[in-house]
Design an enzyme around this catalytic site. Sequence first.
Site, PDB file in Angstrom:
ATOM      1  N   LYS A  15       0.827  -1.215   0.000  1.00 30.96           N
ATOM      2  CA  LYS A  15       0.000   0.000   0.000  1.00 30.96           C
ATOM      3  C   LYS A  15       0.866   1.272   0.000  1.00 30.96           C
ATOM      4  CE  LYS A  15      -2.139  -1.211   3.825  1.00 30.96           C
ATOM      5  NZ  LYS A  15      -1.403  -2.482   4.078  1.00 30.96           N
ATOM      6  N   ARG A  90      -9.495   0.771   8.989  1.00 36.95           N
ATOM      7  CA  ARG A  90      -9.056  -0.595   9.281  1.00 36.95           C
ATOM      8  C   ARG A  90     -10.109  -1.381  10.052  1.00 36.95           C
ATOM      9  NH1 ARG A  90      -3.180   0.281   9.062  1.00 36.95           N
ATOM     10  NH2 ARG A  90      -2.021  -1.625   9.393  1.00 36.95           N
ATOM     11  N   ARG A 129      11.503  -5.620   4.694  1.00 36.42           N
ATOM     12  CA  ARG A 129      11.198  -4.184   4.512  1.00 36.42           C
ATOM     13  C   ARG A 129      12.154  -3.292   5.293  1.00 36.42           C
ATOM     14  NH1 ARG A 129       5.204  -1.874   5.441  1.00 36.42           N
ATOM     15  NH2 ARG A 129       5.419  -2.638   7.576  1.00 36.42           N
ATOM     16  N   ARG A 162      11.492  -1.781  11.044  1.00 33.74           N
ATOM     17  CA  ARG A 162      10.495  -1.493  12.072  1.00 33.74           C
ATOM     18  C   ARG A 162      10.425  -2.631  13.090  1.00 33.74           C
ATOM     19  NH1 ARG A 162       5.206   0.220   8.724  1.00 33.74           N
ATOM     20  NH2 ARG A 162       4.286  -1.004  10.415  1.00 33.74           N
ATOM     21  N   ARG A 173      -0.241  -9.176  13.493  1.00 30.46           N
ATOM     22  CA  ARG A 173      -0.843  -8.130  12.646  1.00 30.46           C
ATOM     23  C   ARG A 173      -1.693  -8.756  11.550  1.00 30.46           C
ATOM     24  NH1 ARG A 173       4.350  -5.275  10.987  1.00 30.46           N
ATOM     25  NH2 ARG A 173       3.083  -4.119   9.514  1.00 30.46           N
TER      26      ARG A 173
END
Length: 215
Positions: A15, A90, A129, A162, A173
């Site tokens: 996203k 969300r 990431r 992160r 998550r």
Amino acid sequence: MAHFIILLGPPGAGKGTQAERIIKKLGIVHISSGNLFRENLEKETDLGRLAKSYMDKGELVPDNVTIAMVRERLTKLDCQTGALLDGFPRTPAQAKALDKILAEKNESILCVPYIKVPEDLSVERLSGRWTCREAGHVYHEKYNPPKEKGICDIDGSPLYQRDDDKRRTVEQRIKVYSQQTAPLIDYYDKNGLLRTIDGTKEIDEITESILKEIT
Ligand code: ADP
Ligand code: ADP
């Protein structure tokens, strides 16, 4: 008429990556609720401290604070021509609140590109990431590496991994996504706004598919 677009999809679907590209084409702002929380965290605000306790566990920040934060962001002048929302809404309550916020502005959602990826791909993308400190630009060590290792191509700031991209938090998550966010697929499908995009493709190809749905 302004363009309000929501990018939907599981954690790691791409996203943020797509948002950065699409806003350049459309000339609208990118609003990432995750980035807004992380900015608050950096500045050590009360909201940042509250959000951190949820983010560290891979849980959602409560609806009332999240909605208030995004509502305020949407009152800014740069949203007059629209916005690309990433990571918000969300939950069904957030989706209803957004409908109300936009209706108050005499606006509505143009469409909801849903970037669909299987769970194993979400995990693989998140585990590689790297995110920039300055503005949250994202890279992948294998699929989308920066020109210089550890440095953001765009603003030269250092890249970091992160905390919530660690394996255990990622699993949580994804679980939270299936339980609380996935129902939005049906919500936006029922009102005719959903556009399903194959998120397993290359980054450029996905951008093309999304732009085709929007323009
Ligand atoms: P999200 O905002 O949905 O969590 P990101 O845009 O941060 O997802 O992307 C997650 C990771 O996957 C990043 O490391 C990014 O570089 C990488 N990525 C994004 N899109 C693709 C793609 N189509 N193919 C391979 N890797 C991708
Ligand atoms: P990703 O890039 O993997 O989609 P985000 O950066 O959007 O992750 O979100 C990171 C964390 O911030 C979430 O796990 C959650 O704790 C919090 N968060 C972000 N957006 C929302 C939201 N709309 N509602 C509740 N919590 C949120």
